[in-house]
Write an enzyme that holds these catalytic residues in place. Structure first.
Site, PDB file in Angstrom:
ATOM      1  CG  ASN A 178      50.477  63.918  46.894  1.00 56.34           C
ATOM      2  OD1 ASN A 178      50.234  62.815  46.031  1.00 56.34           O
ATOM      3  ND2 ASN A 178      50.235  63.434  48.080  1.00 56.34           N
ATOM      4  CB  CYS A 186      51.598  57.177  42.432  1.00 52.35           C
ATOM      5  SG  CYS A 186      50.760  58.262  40.710  1.00 52.35           S
ATOM      6  CB  CYS A 204      43.946  59.153  39.789  1.00 54.27           C
ATOM      7  SG  CYS A 204      44.377  58.387  41.337  1.00 54.27           S
TER       8      CYS A 204
END
Length: 290
Positions: free
Chosen positions: A76, A85, A227
């Site tokens: 992150n 991710c 996301c």
């Protein structure tokens, strides 16, 4: 001060610093990752992708055995490690192809992650990744966010990393959220969670495809333009709420664009697949802090 080569990439605006370290010789401290991702004093990104062979990492031992040569060491923006991710793995796949690290005609790539080995294939709009089995919890999480008058129930969804999805009543509510402040969860998950806020389209199903809009606060990052795993979790939550008649294909609009979600049934259960573009923007050299 040492320097490293990097590439900047993004998937629907969710952006990453990509650093090739095939043999696993580079150790990046949390502070160094945070400095690289800093938008004022560094390159600027939502996270960092280290391209490393699975056999070079203790975390990658199982991936190497499973035939995944490459491991996505995802961090992150604050330097903390994350399990998965969905946008990042598509950018990672794009990088492997563009850098000549995998055969140009490979039909699929098996990539190791902290959430297991994921299979990535080419799709009409870029790449599609099988995120694997998903699960939901029966207990709601209470979510408080700036811009919402009262706390709302959130649906926990796990797609290899944890999410809490909140349904909103209108586009105005979605636009009125202030996600510069981290939403508060009760109870707070032990490892935290990404929080998604969704508004279904009217009608929800269009041409056999479910349509929703979403904004997200990513743990360790803040609000991002997109996301990937959050998009998948949001589609799964709305599908769960809609019941047995809900479709298995979804189109999710996020501030950075649009991503596709499919739910398919395999022998081991329902898998969720995420598809969308992956772009490499530029490459360069950068000095490492510390």
């Amino acid at each position: 001060m040492s320097t490293v080569a990097f590439t900047k990439g993004h998937g629907t605006g969710n952006d990453f610093v990509v650093i090739a370290d095939p043999d696993g010789g580079l150790e990046l401290a949390d502070e160094q990752v945070a400095a690289l991702c800093d938008r004022h004093f560094g390159i600027g990104a939502d996270g960092l992708l280290r391209v490393v062979r699975s056999r070079a990492l203790l975390d990658g031992a199982e991936a190497a055995v499973a035939g995944a040569e490459w491991f996505m060491d995802y961090r992150n923006a604050d330097g903390s490690a994350a399990e998965m991710c969905g946008n990042g793995i598509r950018v990672y796949a794009r990088y492997l192809f563009e850098a000549g690290l995998v055969p140009a005609d490979a039909a699929e790539l098996r990539i190791g992650t902290r959430a297991g080995v994921k299979t990535v294939t080419r799709s009409e709009n870029g790449f599609e990744v099988d995120l694997g089995l998903w699960r939901t919890e029966s207990e709601d999480v209470l979510v408080r966010a700036r811009g919402l008058g009262v706390a709302r129930p959130g649906q926990p969804i796990d797609v290899g990393n944890p999410h809490v999805v909140v349904a909103l009543a209108s586009e105005d509510e979605l636009a009125g959220l202030d996600l510069t402040v981290q939403p508060q969860l009760e109870p707070q998950p032990a490892s935290g969670a990404n929080v998604e806020f969704v508004v279904p389209a009217d009608p929800l199903v269009q041409g056999g495809v479910g349509v929703i809009r979403m904004r997200v606060f990513e743990r360790g990052v803040g609000e991002t333009l997109s996301c990937g795993t959050g998009v998948a979790a949001s589609a799964l939550a709305v599908r769960h709420w809609a019941g047995a008649a809900a479709p298995d294909r979804w189109s999710v609009e996020i501030p950075g664009g649009r991503l596709g979600v499919r739910v398919v049934t395999h022998d081991d259960g329902e898998h969720v697949l995420l598809s969308g573009p992956a772009t490499l923007v530029y490459s360069g050299q950068v000095a490492l802090a510390g």
